[in-house]
Scaffold this motif. Structure first.
Motif, mmCIF file in Angstrom:
data_model
loop_
_atom_site.group_PDB
_atom_site.id
_atom_site.type_symbol
_atom_site.label_atom_id
_atom_site.label_comp_id
_atom_site.label_asym_id
_atom_site.label_seq_id
_atom_site.Cartn_x
_atom_site.Cartn_y
_atom_site.Cartn_z
ATOM 1 N N ALA A 120 32.900 41.775 36.374
ATOM 2 C CA ALA A 120 33.403 42.635 37.448
ATOM 3 C C ALA A 120 32.838 44.049 37.336
ATOM 4 N N SER A 190 33.163 37.793 44.149
ATOM 5 C CA SER A 190 34.577 37.452 44.314
ATOM 6 C C SER A 190 34.923 37.435 45.795
ATOM 7 N N THR A 192 36.794 37.664 49.060
ATOM 8 C CA THR A 192 37.994 38.479 49.273
ATOM 9 C C THR A 192 38.563 38.208 50.660
ATOM 10 N N SER A 222 39.179 43.460 45.284
ATOM 11 C CA SER A 222 38.728 42.131 45.683
ATOM 12 C C SER A 222 39.727 41.136 45.162
ATOM 13 N N ASN A 223 39.663 39.919 45.671
ATOM 14 C CA ASN A 223 40.512 38.876 45.113
ATOM 15 C C ASN A 223 39.974 38.475 43.732
ATOM 16 N N GLY A 225 38.811 36.274 40.429
ATOM 17 C CA GLY A 225 37.946 35.132 40.212
ATOM 18 C C GLY A 225 36.581 35.332 40.822
ATOM 19 N N ALA A 226 35.601 34.618 40.288
ATOM 20 C CA ALA A 226 34.221 34.731 40.775
ATOM 21 C C ALA A 226 33.633 33.354 41.005
#
Length: 227
Positions: A120, A190, A192, A222-223, A225-226
């Motif tokens: 991130a 990520s 979003t 952002s939400n 997880g990737a």
């Protein structure tokens, strides 16, 4: 005189603008969401006039600058328009907000970075845009940051929704007719939700309006997880 706090939103027909219109604003709050048919973001004089005029004789409570030139590939050959919309328009909004004494929330992007980080992005990471789109969005950030307006710059990534154009909708459309999909696999991000981003921006904006001591500056949303 109305006691409704009205927020001006640009990019009203986009993914984020649509969700800001759909958001369940508390009583006493409202948005006026505009798009290119009501304001050409290349026209800095018109931007200044709209901010100064307010709504029905009432000053705006804040501006959420969500409108942008988002055609990343096309921006490489349409440099002047990309910079006009992504840098000069935020500059005009921020200057006008500073003059009016109201806050501005500027939506930005992870494209201000070079994409080389494994993990991130942090707000403190050095910016190094690789193309016109990212550079022009960074120009908008700098304009807002140096305008004197109380502001929040919110960087996000890979916005998706049921509205407008996004990667997921493109894959669903292409996958419906093609037995095989060939897509680059060297990008990580990520995705979003525009709904979640709108809720975050609404919270930030209302805080800036109501609390003169609310923190300002640059933030990432952002939400989790990737992919």
């Amino acid at each position: 005189m109305s006691d409704v706090k009205r927020i001006l939103v640009t990019g009203g027909n986009g993914q984020l603008g649509t969700e800001l219109k759909r958001y369940a604003w508390p009583e006493g709050w409202a948005v006026t969401a505009i798009d290119i048919d009501e304001l050409d973001l290349r026209d800095t004089a018109a931007i200044a006039a709209m901010v100064a005029k307010g709504h029905d004789g009432q000053p705006w409570a804040a501006v959420i600058s969500a409108g942008a030139y988002t055609a990343v590939d096309k921006a490489e050959s349409d440099i002047v328009t990309a910079w006009a919309v992504n840098a000069m328009a935020p500059a005009a909004f921020a200057e006008s907000c500073a003059n009016a004494g109201i806050p501005i929330v500027q939506v930005s992007t992870d494209y201000v970075f070079d994409g080389a980080r494994d993990g991130a992005w942090e707000v403190t990471d050095p910016v190094a845009p690789l193309g016109v789109y990212g550079a022009s969005k960074l120009g908008g950030e700098l304009a807002v940051r140096t305008s004197g307006a109380r502001h929040a710059i919110v960087r996000t990534a890979w916005v998706v929704s049921a509205h407008g154009n996004n990667f997921i909708k493109t894959m669903l459309r292409v996958g419906a007719t093609n037995p095989t999909l060939r897509v680059v696999d060297d990008q990580h991000g990520s995705p979003t939700s525009a709904t979640d981003l709108a809720a975050a921006l609404a919270t930030i904006t209302m805080r800036l309006v109501e609390d003169s001591a609310a923190p300002t500056g640059t933030y990432h949303f952002s939400n989790a997880g990737a992919v």
